[in-house]
Design an enzyme around this catalytic site. Sequence first.
Site, short mmCIF file in Angstrom:
data_model
loop_
_atom_site.label_atom_id
_atom_site.label_comp_id
_atom_site.label_asym_id
_atom_site.label_seq_id
_atom_site.Cartn_x
_atom_site.Cartn_y
_atom_site.Cartn_z
N ARG A 68 0.83 -0.99 -0.72
CA ARG A 68 -0.16 -0.17 0.14
C ARG A 68 0.99 1.31 0.08
O ARG A 68 1.63 1.35 0.39
CB ARG A 68 -0.90 0.26 1.51
N HIS B 65 -1.72 1.04 -9.89
CA HIS B 65 -2.27 -0.43 -8.67
C HIS B 65 -2.85 -1.82 -9.83
O HIS B 65 -3.71 -1.82 -9.45
CB HIS B 65 -3.41 0.50 -7.81
P1 NDP Z 1 -1.80 -12.60 4.10
O1 NDP Z 1 -2.88 -11.70 4.87
O2 NDP Z 1 -2.05 -13.12 3.34
O3 NDP Z 1 -0.66 -12.02 4.62
C1 NDP Z 1 0.05 -10.90 5.72
C2 NDP Z 1 1.56 -11.12 5.55
O4 NDP Z 1 1.90 -9.97 6.48
C3 NDP Z 1 1.63 -12.05 6.19
O5 NDP Z 1 2.59 -12.99 6.64
C4 NDP Z 1 1.68 -11.48 7.99
O6 NDP Z 1 2.05 -12.44 8.77
C5 NDP Z 1 3.10 -10.39 7.19
N1 NDP Z 1 2.14 -9.17 8.92
C6 NDP Z 1 1.51 -8.14 9.12
N2 NDP Z 1 1.71 -7.55 10.17
C7 NDP Z 1 3.00 -7.84 10.16
C8 NDP Z 1 4.05 -6.80 11.41
N3 NDP Z 1 3.32 -5.99 12.30
N4 NDP Z 1 4.90 -7.35 11.24
C9 NDP Z 1 5.98 -8.48 10.19
N5 NDP Z 1 4.67 -9.18 9.08
C10 NDP Z 1 3.57 -8.39 9.38
O7 NDP Z 1 -2.59 -10.85 3.28
P2 NDP Z 1 -1.86 -10.94 1.82
O8 NDP Z 1 -0.45 -11.71 1.16
O9 NDP Z 1 -3.28 -11.91 1.25
O10 NDP Z 1 -1.75 -9.46 1.22
C11 NDP Z 1 -0.95 -8.80 1.93
C12 NDP Z 1 -1.03 -7.42 1.22
O11 NDP Z 1 -0.84 -7.38 -0.25
C13 NDP Z 1 -2.95 -7.25 1.42
O12 NDP Z 1 -3.01 -6.75 2.88
C14 NDP Z 1 -2.83 -5.64 0.65
O13 NDP Z 1 -2.44 -4.96 0.98
C15 NDP Z 1 -1.65 -5.89 -0.57
N6 NDP Z 1 -2.28 -6.02 -1.93
C16 NDP Z 1 -1.68 -5.22 -2.63
C17 NDP Z 1 -2.05 -5.05 -4.29
C18 NDP Z 1 -1.96 -4.94 -5.45
O14 NDP Z 1 -2.60 -5.08 -6.57
N7 NDP Z 1 -0.98 -3.40 -5.42
C19 NDP Z 1 -3.88 -6.68 -4.69
C20 NDP Z 1 -3.35 -7.62 -3.43
C21 NDP Z 1 -3.47 -7.32 -2.10
P3 NDP Z 1 1.36 -13.33 10.08
O15 NDP Z 1 2.32 -14.51 8.34
O16 NDP Z 1 2.48 -13.68 11.33
O17 NDP Z 1 0.04 -13.13 10.04
#
Ligand code: NDP
Length: 317
Positions: A232, A280
């Site tokens: 983001r 995006h």
């Molecule tokens: P998930 O919820 O499956 O994965 C999120 C990951 O981030 C997990 O590994 C999580 O850790 C980690 N995480 C979250 N908070 C923290 C933190 N504070 N410190 C360290 N690691 C953290 O999400 P997705 O993979 O499905 O999607 C990720 C993001 O990608 C979405 O939220 C969105 O913002 C972005 N996105 C962008 C798109 C675009 O077109 N540009 C399209 C789709 C998504 P843990 O494994 O421990 O839970």
Amino acid sequence: MSKATTGLEILFHAGGTEAVEEWLGFLRDEGLDFTPVFRETGQGATGARVALVWQPPAGFFEGENRLEVVFNVGAGVDAILAEGGLAPQVTLVRLEDAGMGAKMAEYVIHALAEITRDMGHFRRAQDAAQWSPLAHSYVEDWPVGILGLGVIGSQIAASVAALGYPVQGWSRRQRHLAGVECHAGADGLTRFLARTRVLVNVLPLTPETHQLLTTDLFRQLRPGAHIINIGRGEHLDEAALLACLEDGSLAGATLDVFMDEPLSSDHPFWRHPRVVVTPHISGTTDPRAAMRQIAAKLRAWRAGTPISGIVDRRAGY
Ligand code: NDP
């Protein structure tokens, strides 16, 4: 065709009539029997128990006291949580993959090839009609670090590792992925950054990850590192990025997401020689796959079967 869900009112918001029509068609293709309802401006609550939304405007959920479950038609729930009006007892479900993981892995691999093979050099050489090969590029010299090892980040990690790049990942909780050096938490971040030359951000936007990508973090990367931001815009301190490109602590950036979208035409990113801008598009949603997934989860939810992809409202993702 699977069993129909009968007589269910579903509240929709897609930010455009065309998108809703497409959603409705795909849900019907899945054999879901439902009545779509819409919130018209100035009109009261619909009383629906289920909603299917993308980026609802502020106040959208006001008075919707019968809501039990909301399906977000996207992986990131930052916009829906920022809307603020969703009662804490409502189950919020996000999209899991729905084709986005493969698309985003493809985007990262394309950006990696651009960076590590210096494709800009060949475009400039072609403009000058010059045959100008470069020396062999070793994948070992380009360790890739992926912030976020969730549904999407883990697919990117596996795809990049399959090409031979050394890959590390960072998550909140410790993960274990084949062929990927996994780090977690604050201590893990320091080790992760020190070894990373191409940083890929695919974290969700939460209070903890907001403005994570700033000068202090950039300076912990290997010298002359590149940033690929597909998470983001709010993850990135844009002024810090420009300053670090200027002072040479960063070599380049590939940016798909921005603080303000669409990116204004006078933003310095557009014309920066070492910044690549895309609008995006790294992980476009496949609406058919999204509706198939939501229809299956909706059936499971109605049958009382556990479903995946429920957002932890306290963690914010
Ligand atoms: P998930 O919820 O499956 O994965 C999120 C990951 O981030 C997990 O590994 C999580 O850790 C980690 N995480 C979250 N908070 C923290 C933190 N504070 N410190 C360290 N690691 C953290 O999400 P997705 O993979 O499905 O999607 C990720 C993001 O990608 C979405 O939220 C969105 O913002 C972005 N996105 C962008 C798109 C675009 O077109 N540009 C399209 C789709 C998504 P843990 O494994 O421990 O839970």
